[in-house]
Design an enzyme around this catalytic site. Sequence first.
Site, PDB file in Angstrom:
ATOM      1  N   GLU B 139     -37.774  50.504  62.290  1.00  0.00           N
ATOM      2  CA  GLU B 139     -37.069  49.648  61.336  1.00  0.00           C
ATOM      3  C   GLU B 139     -35.624  49.427  61.796  1.00  0.00           C
ATOM      4  OE1 GLU B 139     -37.600  50.822  57.296  1.00  0.00           O
ATOM      5  OE2 GLU B 139     -36.162  49.359  56.540  1.00  0.00           O
ATOM      6  N   GLU B 142     -35.560  46.904  64.524  1.00  0.00           N
ATOM      7  CA  GLU B 142     -35.732  45.573  63.936  1.00  0.00           C
ATOM      8  C   GLU B 142     -34.391  45.065  63.396  1.00  0.00           C
ATOM      9  OE1 GLU B 142     -38.509  45.944  60.722  1.00  0.00           O
ATOM     10  OE2 GLU B 142     -38.461  43.802  60.265  1.00  0.00           O
ATOM     11  N   CYS B 169     -40.198  51.325  52.839  1.00  0.00           N
ATOM     12  CA  CYS B 169     -40.917  52.616  52.787  1.00  0.00           C
ATOM     13  C   CYS B 169     -41.522  52.909  51.437  1.00  0.00           C
ATOM     14  CB  CYS B 169     -40.020  53.804  53.108  1.00  0.00           C
ATOM     15  SG  CYS B 169     -38.560  53.445  53.990  1.00  0.00           S
ATOM     16  N   SER B 189     -38.514  44.554  55.714  1.00  0.00           N
ATOM     17  CA  SER B 189     -38.770  45.056  57.062  1.00  0.00           C
ATOM     18  C   SER B 189     -40.268  45.088  57.312  1.00  0.00           C
ATOM     19  CB  SER B 189     -38.205  46.473  57.205  1.00  0.00           C
ATOM     20  OG  SER B 189     -38.779  47.106  58.326  1.00  0.00           O
ATOM     21  N   LYS B 229     -48.374  55.734  46.221  1.00  0.00           N
ATOM     22  CA  LYS B 229     -48.979  55.942  47.545  1.00  0.00           C
ATOM     23  C   LYS B 229     -50.500  55.915  47.456  1.00  0.00           C
ATOM     24  CE  LYS B 229     -45.382  56.583  50.267  1.00  0.00           C
ATOM     25  NZ  LYS B 229     -45.166  55.663  51.404  1.00  0.00           N
ATOM     26  N   GLU B 232     -51.202  52.436  47.916  1.00  0.00           N
ATOM     27  CA  GLU B 232     -50.860  51.991  49.273  1.00  0.00           C
ATOM     28  C   GLU B 232     -51.975  52.290  50.281  1.00  0.00           C
ATOM     29  OE1 GLU B 232     -47.675  54.097  51.321  1.00  0.00           O
ATOM     30  OE2 GLU B 232     -46.955  52.234  52.207  1.00  0.00           O
ATOM     31  N   GLU B 237     -55.396  46.378  55.002  1.00  0.00           N
ATOM     32  CA  GLU B 237     -54.774  46.160  56.316  1.00  0.00           C
ATOM     33  C   GLU B 237     -54.422  47.469  57.026  1.00  0.00           C
ATOM     34  OE1 GLU B 237     -53.579  45.186  53.377  1.00  0.00           O
ATOM     35  OE2 GLU B 237     -51.395  45.341  53.248  1.00  0.00           O
ATOM     36  N   CYS B 393     -37.347  59.535  45.917  1.00  0.00           N
ATOM     37  CA  CYS B 393     -38.656  60.196  45.813  1.00  0.00           C
ATOM     38  C   CYS B 393     -38.562  61.607  45.248  1.00  0.00           C
ATOM     39  CB  CYS B 393     -39.335  60.243  47.167  1.00  0.00           C
ATOM     40  SG  CYS B 393     -39.502  58.632  47.931  1.00  0.00           S
TER      41      CYS B 393
HETATM   42  S1  SF4 Z   1     -41.769  58.267  44.795  1.00  0.00           S
HETATM   43 FE1  SF4 Z   1     -40.861  56.463  43.829  1.00  0.00          FE
HETATM   44  S2  SF4 Z   1     -39.186  55.913  45.224  1.00  0.00           S
HETATM   45 FE2  SF4 Z   1     -40.545  57.285  46.348  1.00  0.00          FE
HETATM   46  S3  SF4 Z   1     -41.970  55.936  47.414  1.00  0.00           S
HETATM   47 FE3  SF4 Z   1     -42.937  56.472  45.478  1.00  0.00          FE
HETATM   48  S4  SF4 Z   1     -42.379  54.822  44.081  1.00  0.00           S
HETATM   49 FE4  SF4 Z   1     -40.990  54.715  45.816  1.00  0.00          FE
END
Ligand code: SF4
Lengths: 103, 419
Positions: B139, B142, B169, B189, B229, B232, B237, B393
Amino acid sequence: MAHYDYVEKAVTVSRREFLGMVGVAGAILWTGAYAATDLVQDRNKYIKMRAQGIYKDDVKAKVRQSHHNPGLQDMYKQFAGQPLSPLAEELFHTRYIDRTKLG
Amino acid sequence: MKGFQTNERTSIIEINRKKCKGCDSCKSFCPSAAIQGKYGAIHSINSEQCIFCGQCLINCPFGSISDTVDTVDTVIHQLGNQELTVVATIAPSVRVAIGEEFGLEPGTLATGKLYGALKQAGFKIFDANFAADHTIMEEGSELIAKIRHYLLGEPAEHELGLLPQFTSCCPGWVRYVELYAPQILPNLSSAKSPLMMAGALAKTYGATQIWQVKPENMVVVGIMPCTSKKFEVSRPEFSSAAHYWQQRGSAAHYPDVDTVLTTRDLARLFEKMNIDFNRVEASTDADNPLAQYSGAGTIFGNTGGVMEAALRTAYYVITGQELPLLEYKPVRGLQGLKEADITLKDAKTGQVITLKVAVVHGIKDNLKPVLDQVIAGRSPYHFIEVMNCPGGCVNGGGQPINPMGTSWTGNWKALLPWT
Ligand code: SF4
Ligand code: SF4
Ligand code: SF4
């Protein structure tokens, strides 16, 4: 609205005392104002303590910049070449989707 | 459902109708207005609008909200299968929070114990902090390419996105952009999040050069502070490793990251496997290159961390010198919007540029002005870090909820005889 930088306690009794005094029904009437601010107090404390733990990990690290990570340098040497190489683009980059256009 | 790709998870966070008291607190934490229901009535979440961040979950005073994806038993089963290599990818902020589930004070740095407990459970380790360093290289490169092209006037070698560049991220933030601000997708990014980079690297380089196993026999488990996550990893993809091997003759299909356990899930896994976190012997995994990380990698868990890490490297690459003061205070702390100017002298041309950066955390309260400027085309910044959760996080939706027994979640039950 719940602001995480809240400093003043809106109510001075503890949660236990509060619940003991007013019971659930009373708590529900109050929670819009009470729960959010009080929970935020607690969360704020945890955020700060955890953040300090993370900064401690940084200070005690032998290497403190990403470009000096030896394992990562080896990986680029033996495998991906360098950042933004065609292989790096293929494996480490992505594209995004306009979800307003998905059925 | 609208707004999902085929095979994506369409629901992660749900309100238990039986437990919800209709108190409305959750709404004041939701960044995307996904929670429906009037004060006093039972609330519900519209998954099409939800970014799965779990902020409502960790803040519901009645513990009525939960994350519906539970793969603890699946992972335990996989750990027991000798054919499989199960790799844990541990996010930075898990190591300062997991201890709370076992009675330690919040913020206790428990990396050694965590490694020890994971090894005892049978995991191989690929520290996501390594992947965070990796993210900075990709990143950051970039960003530097954009600076060289847009600010220093050099011809571009690759196709470049736009400035300001946003970090990518945080999957909650990425989903937020895809749903609510698609016009700025070119500013995001293109670098994958550290977890997704780790998955793709584990099943290519990791499989052949580090563990000498077949990638199709690997299971990559993200150990994350984050419920988003879980969404995600289901994005179709993210199967770059399988694609890489398909070009080299393999026919197997698999995702880069197989599943995600939150900090809370991992604590349950240890309990189910009878691993006593407090008694476990600490370990370093010193001979594993994928467990090496820098201080810059670890600060990703805090708001401002990605920015600080990126500046340490961008400064070095552009000026040829290390950033004189590594602790970069302007991007630390809990102010809603943090800004900094950093002056760089390009070692190659001698030109001087001033890089303007901004850090936003807590989409709910702090994003709007910054985003509006970018959409209107008059943002003063070059690089903007966004993390959905207030504080970053460390305060993610997958973190321990009731660390020191002081939150009233759960406790109210103890007070009331009829529950
Ligand atoms: S814990 Fe919260 S800030 Fe961290 S990646 Fe997940 S959603 Fe984003
Ligand atoms: S905060 Fe919890 S109890 Fe209150 S309305 Fe939301 S889900 Fe229901
Ligand atoms: S998970 Fe996040 S986006 Fe979804 S309802 Fe809860 S707070 Fe809102």
